[in-house]
Design an enzyme around this catalytic site. Structure first.
Site, PDB file in Angstrom:
ATOM      1  N   HIS A  52       0.560  -0.932   0.026  1.00 14.93           N
ATOM      2  CA  HIS A  52      -0.190   0.068  -0.228  1.00 14.93           C
ATOM      3  C   HIS A  52       0.987   1.142   0.060  1.00 14.93           C
ATOM      4  O   HIS A  52       2.290   0.964  -0.198  1.00 14.93           O
ATOM      5  CB  HIS A  52      -1.158  -0.238   0.803  1.00 14.93           C
ATOM      6  CG  HIS A  52       0.172  -0.214   2.572  1.00 14.93           C
ATOM      7  ND1 HIS A  52       0.737   1.036   2.861  1.00 14.93           N
ATOM      8  CD2 HIS A  52      -0.544  -1.354   3.804  1.00 14.93           C
ATOM      9  CE1 HIS A  52       0.797   0.635   4.029  1.00 14.93           C
ATOM     10  NE2 HIS A  52       0.417  -0.626   4.382  1.00 14.93           N
TER      11      HIS A  52
HETATM   12  P1  TYD Z   1      -1.758  -2.922   7.245  1.00 13.41           P
HETATM   13  O1  TYD Z   1      -1.785  -1.793   7.476  1.00 13.41           O
HETATM   14  O2  TYD Z   1      -2.266  -3.067   6.087  1.00 13.41           O
HETATM   15  O3  TYD Z   1      -0.845  -3.905   7.426  1.00 13.41           O
HETATM   16  P2  TYD Z   1       0.764  -4.408   7.256  1.00 13.41           P
HETATM   17  O4  TYD Z   1       1.120  -3.030   6.069  1.00 13.41           O
HETATM   18  O5  TYD Z   1       2.128  -4.251   7.515  1.00 13.41           O
HETATM   19  O6  TYD Z   1       0.907  -5.680   6.215  1.00 13.41           O
HETATM   20  O7  TYD Z   1      -3.064  -3.562   8.948  1.00 13.41           O
HETATM   21  C1  TYD Z   1      -2.907  -4.255   8.949  1.00 13.41           C
HETATM   22  C2  TYD Z   1      -4.516  -4.270   9.557  1.00 13.41           C
HETATM   23  O8  TYD Z   1      -4.440  -3.568  11.382  1.00 13.41           O
HETATM   24  C3  TYD Z   1      -5.804  -3.732   9.198  1.00 13.41           C
HETATM   25  O9  TYD Z   1      -6.791  -4.050   9.562  1.00 13.41           O
HETATM   26  C4  TYD Z   1      -5.631  -2.331   9.205  1.00 13.41           C
HETATM   27  C5  TYD Z   1      -4.991  -2.504  11.419  1.00 13.41           C
HETATM   28  N1  TYD Z   1      -4.137  -1.210  11.930  1.00 13.41           N
HETATM   29  C6  TYD Z   1      -4.595  -0.779  13.048  1.00 13.41           C
HETATM   30  O10 TYD Z   1      -5.446  -1.015  13.610  1.00 13.41           O
HETATM   31  N2  TYD Z   1      -3.897   0.054  13.310  1.00 13.41           N
HETATM   32  C7  TYD Z   1      -2.286   0.242  13.055  1.00 13.41           C
HETATM   33  O11 TYD Z   1      -1.791   1.053  13.517  1.00 13.41           O
HETATM   34  C8  TYD Z   1      -2.001  -0.205  11.744  1.00 13.41           C
HETATM   35  C9  TYD Z   1      -0.584   0.065  11.503  1.00 13.41           C
HETATM   36  C10 TYD Z   1      -2.796  -1.412  11.008  1.00 13.41           C
END
Ligand code: TYD
Length: 140
Positions: A52
């Site tokens: 992302h």
């Molecule tokens: P995501 O940012 O997509 O993870 P990564 O980039 O590490 O693969 O986040 C994964 C899940 O966690 C998504 O459902 C959102 C949640 N999340 C939070 O609730 N708070 C946060 O600070 C972060 C980074 C993610």
């Protein structure tokens, strides 16, 4: 925002026979006030994270333990950075697509972030991200 604005930051390290100590002060050792800290751990072998871009969020990604690769992409250029030192972090500006891969067993990824979590700050679709780059939405 450009890939060239993403850079490795080196944090202070106090080495002692008792072990090393590093510290990070928001607005000083990282170029923003720290609003949030999160961490990735127990990442199974072969899994990737990220996938992302953010609209306004500044982040620093640190391999607190172990190592992993971060591929960063501004829609025009890409590069891959390996993080493997607890006193170094990769500063990522807004408008950069990132993928985290090749986590070694037991690695821990610590992220310092400039804003609280907001799902509306994400581009999770690569095509929509490229459209935003073409619309010059990430100009500083
Ligand atoms: P995501 O940012 O997509 O993870 P990564 O980039 O590490 O693969 O986040 C994964 C899940 O966690 C998504 O459902 C959102 C949640 N999340 C939070 O609730 N708070 C946060 O600070 C972060 C980074 C993610």
């Amino acid at each position: 925002m450009k890939l060239s604005e993403c850079k490795i930051l080196t944090f202070p390290k106090i080495p002692e026979p008792r072990g090393n100590l590093s510290f990070i002060e928001g607005g000083h050792h990282v170029p923003f006030d720290i609003a949030r800290v999160y961490y990735l751990y127990d990442v199974p072998g072969g899994e990737s994270r990220g996938g992302h871009a953010h609209k306004a969020l500044h982040q620093v990604i640190i391999a607190i333990n172990g190592s992993f690769n971060v591929e960063i992409d501004d829609g025009l250029n890409k590069k891959s950075v390996q993080l493997c030192r607890a006193n170094e972090g990769l500063y990522i500006v807004p408008g950069i697509w990132r993928e985290l891969t090749n986590f070694t067993s037991g690695s821990v990824c610590l992220v310092l972030a400039s804003r609280p979590y907001e799902e509306s700050d994400y581009y999770r679709d690569y095509g929509q991200f490229l459209n935003a780059v073409q619309r010059e939405e990430f100009l500083p």
